[in-house]
Scaffold this motif. Structure first.
Motif, PDB file in Angstrom:
ATOM      1  N   MET A  79       0.830  -1.210   0.000  1.00  0.00           N
ATOM      2  CA  MET A  79       0.000   0.000   0.000  1.00  0.00           C
ATOM      3  C   MET A  79       0.862   1.256   0.000  1.00  0.00           C
ATOM      4  O   MET A  79       0.577   2.236   0.682  1.00  0.00           O
ATOM      5  N   GLY A  80       1.950   1.217  -0.800  1.00  0.00           N
ATOM      6  CA  GLY A  80       2.778   2.402  -0.964  1.00  0.00           C
ATOM      7  C   GLY A  80       3.755   2.670   0.151  1.00  0.00           C
ATOM      8  O   GLY A  80       4.410   3.716   0.155  1.00  0.00           O
ATOM      9  N   GLU A  81       3.906   1.733   1.100  1.00  0.00           N
ATOM     10  CA  GLU A  81       4.801   1.926   2.238  1.00  0.00           C
ATOM     11  C   GLU A  81       5.778   0.763   2.352  1.00  0.00           C
ATOM     12  O   GLU A  81       5.465  -0.366   1.965  1.00  0.00           O
ATOM     13  N   VAL A  82       6.956   1.033   2.908  1.00  0.00           N
ATOM     14  CA  VAL A  82       7.937  -0.023   3.163  1.00  0.00           C
ATOM     15  C   VAL A  82       7.513  -0.807   4.402  1.00  0.00           C
ATOM     16  O   VAL A  82       7.316  -0.234   5.473  1.00  0.00           O
ATOM     17  N   VAL A  83       7.377  -2.126   4.242  1.00  0.00           N
ATOM     18  CA  VAL A  83       7.020  -2.980   5.383  1.00  0.00           C
ATOM     19  C   VAL A  83       8.155  -3.936   5.744  1.00  0.00           C
ATOM     20  O   VAL A  83       8.104  -4.596   6.785  1.00  0.00           O
ATOM     21  N   PHE A  84       9.185  -4.016   4.886  1.00  0.00           N
ATOM     22  CA  PHE A  84      10.341  -4.880   5.180  1.00  0.00           C
ATOM     23  C   PHE A  84      11.546  -4.351   4.428  1.00  0.00           C
ATOM     24  O   PHE A  84      11.450  -3.961   3.265  1.00  0.00           O
ATOM     25  N   ASP A  85      12.688  -4.356   5.097  1.00  0.00           N
ATOM     26  CA  ASP A  85      13.961  -3.987   4.486  1.00  0.00           C
ATOM     27  C   ASP A  85      15.023  -4.866   5.126  1.00  0.00           C
ATOM     28  O   ASP A  85      15.365  -4.695   6.298  1.00  0.00           O
ATOM     29  N   GLY A  86      15.517  -5.839   4.368  1.00  0.00           N
ATOM     30  CA  GLY A  86      16.494  -6.766   4.926  1.00  0.00           C
ATOM     31  C   GLY A  86      17.145  -7.578   3.834  1.00  0.00           C
ATOM     32  O   GLY A  86      17.082  -7.232   2.653  1.00  0.00           O
ATOM     33  N   THR A  87      17.775  -8.675   4.198  1.00  0.00           N
ATOM     34  CA  THR A  87      18.476  -9.488   3.211  1.00  0.00           C
ATOM     35  C   THR A  87      17.487 -10.302   2.389  1.00  0.00           C
ATOM     36  O   THR A  87      16.380 -10.634   2.836  1.00  0.00           O
ATOM     37  N   ALA A  88      17.902 -10.629   1.181  1.00  0.00           N
ATOM     38  CA  ALA A  88      17.081 -11.495   0.335  1.00  0.00           C
ATOM     39  C   ALA A  88      16.906 -12.855   0.987  1.00  0.00           C
ATOM     40  O   ALA A  88      15.818 -13.461   0.919  1.00  0.00           O
ATOM     41  N   ARG A  89      17.920 -13.350   1.648  1.00  0.00           N
ATOM     42  CA  ARG A  89      17.842 -14.654   2.318  1.00  0.00           C
ATOM     43  C   ARG A  89      16.795 -14.643   3.410  1.00  0.00           C
ATOM     44  O   ARG A  89      16.081 -15.627   3.619  1.00  0.00           O
ATOM     45  N   ASP A  90      16.666 -13.517   4.122  1.00  0.00           N
ATOM     46  CA  ASP A  90      15.642 -13.413   5.164  1.00  0.00           C
ATOM     47  C   ASP A  90      14.246 -13.635   4.590  1.00  0.00           C
ATOM     48  O   ASP A  90      13.391 -14.266   5.220  1.00  0.00           O
ATOM     49  N   VAL A  91      14.002 -13.121   3.399  1.00  0.00           N
ATOM     50  CA  VAL A  91      12.690 -13.282   2.767  1.00  0.00           C
ATOM     51  C   VAL A  91      12.509 -14.712   2.280  1.00  0.00           C
ATOM     52  O   VAL A  91      11.447 -15.314   2.460  1.00  0.00           O
ATOM     53  N   ILE A  92      13.535 -15.257   1.661  1.00  0.00           N
ATOM     54  CA  ILE A  92      13.448 -16.638   1.165  1.00  0.00           C
ATOM     55  C   ILE A  92      13.147 -17.605   2.306  1.00  0.00           C
ATOM     56  O   ILE A  92      12.362 -18.548   2.157  1.00  0.00           O
ATOM     57  N   ASP A  93      13.739 -17.354   3.472  1.00  0.00           N
ATOM     58  CA  ASP A  93      13.589 -18.265   4.607  1.00  0.00           C
ATOM     59  C   ASP A  93      12.346 -18.011   5.447  1.00  0.00           C
ATOM     60  O   ASP A  93      12.051 -18.797   6.356  1.00  0.00           O
ATOM     61  N   ASN A  94      11.610 -16.932   5.179  1.00  0.00           N
ATOM     62  CA  ASN A  94      10.459 -16.564   6.017  1.00  0.00           C
ATOM     63  C   ASN A  94       9.168 -16.780   5.238  1.00  0.00           C
ATOM     64  O   ASN A  94       8.681 -15.888   4.530  1.00  0.00           O
TER      65      ASN A  94
END
Length: 252
Positions: free
Chosen positions: A227-242
């Motif tokens: 919705m036009g806002e940042v909700v996550f900023d971290g490593t690509a691996r963090d997203v792959i693993d979550n």
């Protein structure tokens, strides 16, 4: 006199610390009355690839267009910095001269011109980037079709041309908007190979892509919008693993 609190110290340090290679801060942008970018901010370090992700309508392309200083959406407030230079007061052509290379989703291949003429047009004035010889060494399929009218290329070949055309200028920040959109899996693999080569060259890149898993395997870090806002900023691996994060914001 009261002692300076820890948060105040942190804020003071942030104010004087050297900026990242690329930074956008508190971007607010609109299409007419539609509020599409709502306070977006993140950094990209030199040589890093950041995947800008989110569901359809999350504001990814709008953020990319705002960074590239296109007229739409209109930036109402916020700052964009590249290599210590302010981009937010500039028009798109001025940002391009300072090293912003946008590869739009619709590719914008120029009809009536050959592959090579599209590339030569991108190099018509300084600052010039890759030579034709260097482009053809990384994009051999374009070398094979250099005399062919560019709009008659396949979708994957047009995507290669769009990326190569951006590199024909002196690019400091490459912005890729949906590079895998509408391509067959075998062609996606070819584009991925090219982007891996670009990554190995250390070109700072932001990639917007609905094929989130492919983008995450290419990227160092991920920024997720909702919705036009940042909700996550971290490593690509963090997203792959979550799995929960991916399901909530990426529907995968």
């Amino acid at each position: 006199m009261n002692a300076v609190t820890t948060p105040e110290r942190e804020a003071a340090a942030a104010a004087v610390s050297p900026p990242a290679f690329f930074s956008c801060r508190n971007l607010h942008a609109f299409y007419g009355q539609s509020y599409v970018v709502q306070g977006v901010g993140f950094d990209v370090h030199e040589g890093e690839i950041v995947a800008l992700l989110g569901r359809n309508g999350a504001g990814k392309t709008s953020t990319l267009r705002t960074i590239a200083r296109l007229a739409d959406p209109q930036l109402r407030s916020g700052e964009v910095w590249l290599a210590g230079q302010a981009l937010h007061p500039l028009a798109a052509w001025q940002a391009a001269r300072l090293g912003v290379g946008l590869v739009p989703e619709d590719r914008r291949i120029i009809g009536g011109l050959t592959v090579e003429e599209n590339l030569q047009l991108a190099r018509i004035e300084p600052p010039r980037g890759w030579s034709l010889e260097r482009i053809y060494s990384h994009f051999p399929r374009l070398a094979e079709r250099r005399r062919q009218e560019a709009v008659t290329l396949s979708g994957g070949e047009q995507q290669m041309l769009a990326v190569a055309r951006a590199l024909a200028r002196e690019v400091k920040l490459l912005l890729l908007d949906e590079p895998y959109e509408g391509l067959a899996p075998v062609i996606v693999q070819e584009i991925e190979k090219i982007l891996q080569e670009i990554k190995a060259l250390g070109l700072t890149t932001i990639i917007v892509e609905q094929n989130a898993i492919a983008a995450l395997h290419l990227a160092n870090r991920a920024v997720i919008l909702d919705m036009g806002e940042v909700v996550f900023d971290g490593t690509a691996r963090d997203v792959i693993d979550n799995a929960e994060l991916r399901h909530q914001y990426l529907a995968i």
